[in-house]
Design an enzyme around this catalytic site. Structure first.
Site, PDB file in Angstrom:
ATOM      1  N   LEU A  87       0.787  -1.219  -0.168  1.00 49.87           N
ATOM      2  CA  LEU A  87       0.089   0.038  -0.060  1.00 49.87           C
ATOM      3  C   LEU A  87       0.588   1.225   0.124  1.00 49.87           C
ATOM      4  O   LEU A  87       0.366   2.156  -0.385  1.00 49.87           O
ATOM      5  CB  LEU A  87      -0.972   0.134   1.330  1.00 49.87           C
ATOM      6  CG  LEU A  87      -1.913  -1.099   1.254  1.00 49.87           C
ATOM      7  CD1 LEU A  87      -2.886  -1.094   2.281  1.00 49.87           C
ATOM      8  CD2 LEU A  87      -2.919  -0.956  -0.242  1.00 49.87           C
ATOM      9  N   ILE A  90       6.030   3.404  -3.820  1.00 52.98           N
ATOM     10  CA  ILE A  90       7.714   3.010  -3.739  1.00 52.98           C
ATOM     11  C   ILE A  90       8.395   4.484  -4.312  1.00 52.98           C
ATOM     12  O   ILE A  90       8.061   5.247  -4.963  1.00 52.98           O
ATOM     13  CB  ILE A  90       7.484   2.022  -5.084  1.00 52.98           C
ATOM     14  CG1 ILE A  90       7.016   0.830  -5.038  1.00 52.98           C
ATOM     15  CG2 ILE A  90       9.219   1.729  -5.282  1.00 52.98           C
ATOM     16  CD1 ILE A  90       7.061   0.039  -3.781  1.00 52.98           C
ATOM     17  N   ASN A 104       3.227  -4.473 -10.939  1.00 55.81           N
ATOM     18  CA  ASN A 104       1.994  -4.424  -9.886  1.00 55.81           C
ATOM     19  C   ASN A 104       0.737  -5.024 -10.524  1.00 55.81           C
ATOM     20  O   ASN A 104       0.783  -4.796 -11.704  1.00 55.81           O
ATOM     21  CB  ASN A 104       1.934  -3.013  -9.565  1.00 55.81           C
ATOM     22  CG  ASN A 104       0.722  -2.820  -8.662  1.00 55.81           C
ATOM     23  OD1 ASN A 104       0.606  -3.236  -7.529  1.00 55.81           O
ATOM     24  ND2 ASN A 104      -0.264  -1.803  -9.072  1.00 55.81           N
ATOM     25  N   HIS A 106      -3.196  -4.652 -10.125  1.00 54.35           N
ATOM     26  CA  HIS A 106      -4.251  -3.803  -9.814  1.00 54.35           C
ATOM     27  C   HIS A 106      -5.625  -4.368 -10.150  1.00 54.35           C
ATOM     28  O   HIS A 106      -5.765  -4.992 -11.388  1.00 54.35           O
ATOM     29  CB  HIS A 106      -4.181  -2.633 -10.565  1.00 54.35           C
ATOM     30  CG  HIS A 106      -5.067  -1.347 -10.268  1.00 54.35           C
ATOM     31  ND1 HIS A 106      -5.055  -0.644  -9.059  1.00 54.35           N
ATOM     32  CD2 HIS A 106      -6.297  -1.108 -10.766  1.00 54.35           C
ATOM     33  CE1 HIS A 106      -6.116   0.141  -9.077  1.00 54.35           C
ATOM     34  NE2 HIS A 106      -6.757  -0.137  -9.967  1.00 54.35           N
ATOM     35  N   GLU A 176      -7.147 -12.204 -10.717  1.00 52.92           N
ATOM     36  CA  GLU A 176      -5.750 -11.953 -10.362  1.00 52.92           C
ATOM     37  C   GLU A 176      -4.754 -12.964 -10.223  1.00 52.92           C
ATOM     38  O   GLU A 176      -3.776 -13.125 -10.676  1.00 52.92           O
ATOM     39  CB  GLU A 176      -5.789 -11.074  -9.055  1.00 52.92           C
ATOM     40  CG  GLU A 176      -6.614  -9.791  -9.046  1.00 52.92           C
ATOM     41  CD  GLU A 176      -6.741  -9.110  -7.927  1.00 52.92           C
ATOM     42  OE1 GLU A 176      -5.562  -9.075  -7.040  1.00 52.92           O
ATOM     43  OE2 GLU A 176      -7.827  -8.649  -7.445  1.00 52.92           O
TER      44      GLU A 176
END
Ligand code: GRF
Length: 203
Positions: A87, A90, A104, A106, A176
């Site tokens: 969360l 970076i 990543n 999403h 995902e």
């Protein structure tokens, strides 16, 4: 061997599905990184003897900063950093240290429903409230702007019959768990090409 470091903050379902999917391959998870020491993903990492690094941008007992973390991951010969529910943003110098080596996942079809604050159930609430008829997951490269890097892969799911954001979350999470391992393997086995500013996945 192809070494992954997976950055997490929550229950770790993407970490688990990735771990299972790469189990008998030359790809391995050499570390799990989080700023949430008691999250479910850390329990899974501990159970599977995966080193855990706690990271914080503020000085904190038992935590390292991102500069130290960079050195730790370089010493592990990490080839790819995988953000799976991490969360914190970076820091730019970490992005530079792992240029085009951070991805990543999403839980929506970027560039829609992305950006600062769009994480977890917030994403699915926004999708539900817009009465979107499709949602899905996106895996993208990470650059210095939230949810902005080049998109690598997406997979959509029909949500025309859902009754709640939670219904959307459940359907997207299944996507995902397929999409992230698929992309990690494509990258590990050098089946990704960038041409004319677009990403192509090779068979
Ligand atoms: C996933 O929905 C992912 O898309 C988002 O954060 C969530 C992490 O869930 N970035 P889990 O910890 O992998 O179950």
């Amino acid at each position: 061997m192809y070494n992954l470091s997976v950055f997490v903050s929550g229950r770790g379902s993407n970490l688990k599905s990735l771990f299972q999917e790469i189990y008998d391959s030359d790809i391995r998870i050499v570390s799990v990184v989080t700023s949430v020491p008691d999250c479910g993903a850390v329990i899974f990492a501990d159970e599977n003897n995966i080193p855990v690094f706690l990271v914080s941008d503020k000085p904190k007992e038992g935590f390292v900063n991102f500069d130290t973390l960079t050195g730790l991951l370089k010493s592990q010969n990490v080839n790819l950093v995988v953000l799976a529910g991490f969360l914190k943003k970076i820091p730019d110098n970490f992005v530079e240290a792992f240029q085009n080596k951070i991805i990543n996942i999403h839980p929506a079809l970027l560039p829609s429903f992305g950006g600062k604050g769009m994480y977890g159930i917030n994403v699915h609430k926004a999708v539900f409230e817009k009465s979107a008829q499709l949602s899905g997951a996106t895996v993208h490269f990470v650059d210095k702007v939230y949810d902005n890097g080049k998109i690598i892969a997406q997979k959509s799911v029909d949500i025309s019959d859902v009754n709640s954001p939670e219904d959307i979350a459940e359907r997207v999470l299944k996507i995902e768990h397929e999409l992230l391992p698929f992309v990690v393997k494509k990258i590990a086995f050098k089946k990704i090409e960038i041409r004319n500013n677009r990403v192509y996945i090779l068979n």
